[in-house]
Scaffold this active site. Structure first.
Site, PDB file in Angstrom:
ATOM      1  N   ARG A  47       6.033  -9.538   1.255  1.00  0.00           N
ATOM      2  CA  ARG A  47       5.865  -8.794   0.007  1.00  0.00           C
ATOM      3  C   ARG A  47       7.143  -8.078  -0.416  1.00  0.00           C
ATOM      4  O   ARG A  47       7.460  -8.027  -1.607  1.00  0.00           O
ATOM      5  CB  ARG A  47       4.706  -7.812   0.143  1.00  0.00           C
ATOM      6  CG  ARG A  47       3.360  -8.514   0.313  1.00  0.00           C
ATOM      7  CD  ARG A  47       2.218  -7.542   0.268  1.00  0.00           C
ATOM      8  NE  ARG A  47       0.938  -8.225   0.436  1.00  0.00           N
ATOM      9  CZ  ARG A  47      -0.235  -7.635   0.311  1.00  0.00           C
ATOM     10  NH1 ARG A  47      -0.302  -6.345  -0.006  1.00  0.00           N
ATOM     11  NH2 ARG A  47      -1.351  -8.306   0.489  1.00  0.00           N
ATOM     12  N   ASP A 148      -6.186   4.398  -9.595  1.00  0.00           N
ATOM     13  CA  ASP A 148      -5.601   3.611  -8.515  1.00  0.00           C
ATOM     14  C   ASP A 148      -4.139   4.019  -8.376  1.00  0.00           C
ATOM     15  O   ASP A 148      -3.531   4.478  -9.360  1.00  0.00           O
ATOM     16  CB  ASP A 148      -5.706   2.107  -8.801  1.00  0.00           C
ATOM     17  CG  ASP A 148      -5.636   1.264  -7.523  1.00  0.00           C
ATOM     18  OD1 ASP A 148      -6.692   0.822  -7.049  1.00  0.00           O
ATOM     19  OD2 ASP A 148      -4.515   1.069  -6.995  1.00  0.00           O
TER      20      ASP A 148
END
Length: 295
Positions: A47, A148
């Protein structure tokens, strides 16, 4: 001009050693409270290697040095987004939604619900559909605050556009009622109807922040499948901050693998991973039971 040397099969594009991994673990824990296990080293490399390519930085050491030097850098947001897991679906852990439906049917006046880890939006939209169906209206007196830490997924959620296969397990009548099917270039996608989107506000929020820019009281708080990424002290702190934001009869929904009883005396179990605020009597009983077990 000489060509760059080709990598042999299996050779990584960037050097990434255990020290780099430990630095990443420390940084993401301090920034977002996420505890990465030793088994996540390959995931972290994969990632974050994308961030190195995007920024043109050629080593993990340089990249991590940059983050540590510039605490307000925009790259912190990208770093956090890259390491945040967003696994979700419509009506995930479906046993919670009939409980929510029965809960809101008893309410008079405005209903407020907080979805504290909204990811790409499937959960808050599922909550909205549940309330609409329970109250037999597409325009209930309802406000859903959906938050979030990952700003990328919030953008997806706010758009309300999904591949149609995301709805394959949903009842066809609900799909027809709450989604518009795409045509032409948009074929194969659906758009959440405006009436449903109007019920939800999407906002960025880090549960680790000292102060949350959010105000209660809520009839329900959904905090599902996010606590598993935090250690127990962090979980305990977050749960304490939920208490004043929840109405006296409010419900706290947890994920299927999460148990809040081991980290907080403020809640008691009402049903399968559904909690309510504990009374002083409940706390006293729990303390007495704990004392007896120690003898």
């Amino acid at each position: 001009m000489a060509k760059p040397a080709e990598r042999s099969e299996g050779e990584k594009e960037f050097l990434f050693n255990h020290r780099d991994f430990e630095r990443v673990r420390d940084l993401i824990y301090r920034r977002a409270g996420i505890s990465l296990s030793e088994s996540k080293q390959e995931m972290v490399y994969s990632r974050l290697a994308r961030r190195l390519r995007a920024t043109g930085i050629v080593s993990f050491t340089t990249y991590l040095d940059l983050l540590e030097r510039q605490s307000d850098s925009d790259e912190w947001e990208a770093f956090t987004n890259a390491l945040t897991t967003n696994l979700t679906s419509f009506f995930r852990e479906e046993h919670h939604f009939p409980i929510l439906a029965e809960h809101v049917k008893k309410k008079n006046g405005p209903i407020r619900i907080w979805c504290s880890a909204s990811s790409t939006g499937e959960e808050p939209y599922s909550i909205a559909i549940t309330v609409c169906e329970a109250l037999h209206t597409t325009k209930p007196n309802l406000q859903i605050v959906a938050t979030d830490i990952d700003t990328n997924v919030l953008s997806v959620a706010a758009r309300g556009v999904y591949n149609i296969d995301r709805l394959e397990k949903m009842a066809p009548e609900l799909v027809r009622k709450y989604f518009l099917k795409g045509r032409g270039n948009n074929e194969g996608t659906v758009l959440v109807r405006q009436e449903l989107r109007d019920l939800i506000s999407f906002e960025a929020l880090n549960l680790l922040d000292d102060r949350w820019q959010i105000h209660g009281e809520f009839d329900a708080i959904f905090c599902r499948n996010v606590m598993i990424y935090f250690d127990k002290p962090t979980q305990s702190n977050i749960l304490k901050k939920f208490v004043p934001l929840l109405k006296a009869d409010g419900l706290l929904f947890a994920g299927h693998s999460e148990n809040f009883l081991y980290v907080s005396d403020d809640f008691k179990l009402r049903g399968k991973t559904v909690y309510v605020l504990a009374s002083q009597e409940d706390k006293h009983k729990k303390l007495s039971s704990s004392d007896q077990n120690k003898r």
